[in-house]
Design an enzyme around this catalytic site. Structure first.
Site, mmCIF file in Angstrom:
data_model
loop_
_atom_site.group_PDB
_atom_site.id
_atom_site.type_symbol
_atom_site.label_atom_id
_atom_site.label_comp_id
_atom_site.label_asym_id
_atom_site.label_seq_id
_atom_site.Cartn_x
_atom_site.Cartn_y
_atom_site.Cartn_z
ATOM 1 N N ARG A 1 5.815 -6.346 -10.184
ATOM 2 C CA ARG A 1 6.894 -7.125 -10.869
ATOM 3 C C ARG A 1 6.768 -8.678 -11.169
ATOM 4 N NH1 ARG A 1 9.817 -3.071 -12.940
ATOM 5 N NH2 ARG A 1 11.837 -4.338 -13.342
ATOM 6 N N HIS B 1 3.313 -5.630 -20.233
ATOM 7 C CA HIS B 1 3.886 -4.580 -19.200
ATOM 8 C C HIS B 1 3.648 -3.053 -19.890
ATOM 9 C CE1 HIS B 1 7.242 -4.307 -16.276
ATOM 10 N NE2 HIS B 1 6.706 -3.309 -16.307
ATOM 11 N N ILE C 1 1.182 3.621 -5.298
ATOM 12 C CA ILE C 1 0.432 2.892 -6.463
ATOM 13 C C ILE C 1 -0.655 2.299 -5.754
ATOM 14 C CG2 ILE C 1 0.334 1.285 -8.112
ATOM 15 C CD1 ILE C 1 3.208 2.181 -8.932
ATOM 16 N N ASP D 1 -0.093 -7.872 -15.934
ATOM 17 C CA ASP D 1 0.871 -6.870 -16.967
ATOM 18 C C ASP D 1 2.179 -7.170 -16.719
ATOM 19 O OD1 ASP D 1 0.924 -4.537 -18.369
ATOM 20 O OD2 ASP D 1 1.958 -3.674 -16.577
ATOM 21 N N LEU E 1 1.060 -0.975 -0.031
ATOM 22 C CA LEU E 1 0.099 -0.087 0.059
ATOM 23 C C LEU E 1 0.908 1.189 0.105
ATOM 24 C CD1 LEU E 1 -3.208 0.313 -0.021
ATOM 25 C CD2 LEU E 1 -2.952 0.924 2.123
ATOM 26 N N GLY E 2 1.686 1.202 -1.147
ATOM 27 C CA GLY E 2 2.383 2.670 -1.320
ATOM 28 C C GLY E 2 1.687 3.377 -1.906
ATOM 29 N N GLU F 1 9.818 -12.159 -18.412
ATOM 30 C CA GLU F 1 9.291 -11.353 -19.627
ATOM 31 C C GLU F 1 10.494 -10.742 -20.433
ATOM 32 O OE1 GLU F 1 8.543 -6.747 -18.089
ATOM 33 O OE2 GLU F 1 7.043 -8.411 -17.233
ATOM 34 N N ARG G 1 4.676 -3.891 4.932
ATOM 35 C CA ARG G 1 5.580 -4.406 5.900
ATOM 36 C C ARG G 1 5.086 -3.549 7.135
ATOM 37 N NH1 ARG G 1 10.775 -1.305 3.317
ATOM 38 N NH2 ARG G 1 9.333 -0.149 2.828
#
Length: 321
Positions: free
Chosen positions: A240, A287, A161, A264, A158-159, A269, A181
């Site tokens: 990621r 992506h 983004i 995504d 929950l940063g 990849e 965290r």
């Protein structure tokens, strides 16, 4: 910005091809070397490595310890993207090399993509498009999708983004839970905090990944997490590829242990597991979460601001801690 030195005499190494606007700007202002076009890299390093003062790269191409250590004059690494796990940060710090990325400017578009994937797998958008294009509609009825309002959206990370994703999901009537965290004190009190990813998955209809990559988060979503997500749960990944055990995900989808996935990013990849290609309950994107004209321009502007700032004043805007 006025330069304190003739930047045309500064050698830069671009690890992989970035957008044309960045390449054109750097070629006009610096002495740019394109690593991916150099066939004899050992000869290049022997002849030019000692003069390269900056690396320009991205979250896809990174910068290895070997490359960093082969450039004795290196001062700064500028990455196009928020993720920097392919850059050997320890090697850079050991050499006192500054590393920058482009946070903040892509939050909205990545969050939009997460919601697009949630809607895509729930309402079967891509599958329905294929149904119409195949000419099946005149003779068949298309099946039902699932409503997302009232469902539980669990966000891992929950940063900046993650919070944008939460705001969008809540606007669609979803309940929000998250794993971080540590619990955040600057988010709405009704956002439920879970102590671990398994617990969050167990409480979620949609498990959305918005956390950084790197060794600390590699395969944080594994078979146990997917089993906890359950047969009615969907996995959404705009983080990621490394944060998901891809083999375990394929197995869970094949066995019907989860309802579907919207992806995504991928572990290897641009290679993607062929087993996913034929699955109608999986939406696959190349992506593109930050892939809008507006966001890519903002990212490019920030890369160049960091680079020019360093060589003009030894100051950057967004240094990686």
């Amino acid at each position: 910005m006025k330069d304190n030195a003739d930047t045309h005499a500064i050698d830069l190494l671009m690890v992989g091809p970035l957008i044309p606007e960045i390449i054109a700007y750097l070629e006009g202002k610096y002495r740019l070397h394109k690593w991916w076009t150099i066939e004899d890299k050992e000869t290049f390093l022997r002849e030019h490595g000692a003069t390269v003062r900056g690396i320009v790269t991205s979250g896809r191409f990174g910068a290895t310890k070997t490359l960093i250590d082969s450039l004795p004059a290196l001062e700064v690494i500028n990455s196009f993207g928020v993720g920097y796990d392919p850059i050997d940060i320890d090697a850079a710090h050991a050499r006192n090399v500054v590393v920058t990325n482009t946070p903040g400017v892509l939050d909205d578009c990545v969050a939009d993509t997460a919601l697009a994937l949630i809607l895509g797998v729930s309402r079967r958008i891509a599958e329905a498009d294929r149904f119409v294009r195949a000419g099946r509609w005149p003779n068949e009825s298309f099946g039902l999708g699932r409503k997302i309002g009232g469902k539980r959206c669990g966000i891992v990370g929950l940063g900046n983004i993650g919070r944008q994703i939460a705001a969008r999901a809540e606007a669609f009537g979803m309940d929000i839970a998250y794993y971080n965290r540590r619990a955040r004190t600057d988010v709405p009190a009704h956002y439920r905090y879970c102590e671990d990813v398994v617990s969050l998955a167990r409480e979620s209809d949609y498990l959305v990944l918005a956390l950084p990559g790197g060794s600390a988060t590699r395969h944080i979503v594994n078979a146990e997490v997917l089993k906890a997500l359950g047969q009615d749960g969907y996995l959404i990944n705009v983080a990621r590829g490394s944060v998901v055990d891809e083999a375990a995900l394929v197995q869970a989808l094949q066995a019907g242990e989860i309802a579907g996935a919207g992806l995504d990013v991928f572990e290897h990849e641009p290679k993607t597991p062929e087993a996913l290609w034929s699955m109608d309950n999986v939406v696959l994107l190349p992506h593109i979460a930050s892939g809008t004209h507006e966001t890519r321009k903002a990212m490019a502007d920030l890369v160049l601001k960091n680079l020019d700032g360093w060589f003009a004043t030894r100051e950057v805007v967004t240094q990686v801690v």
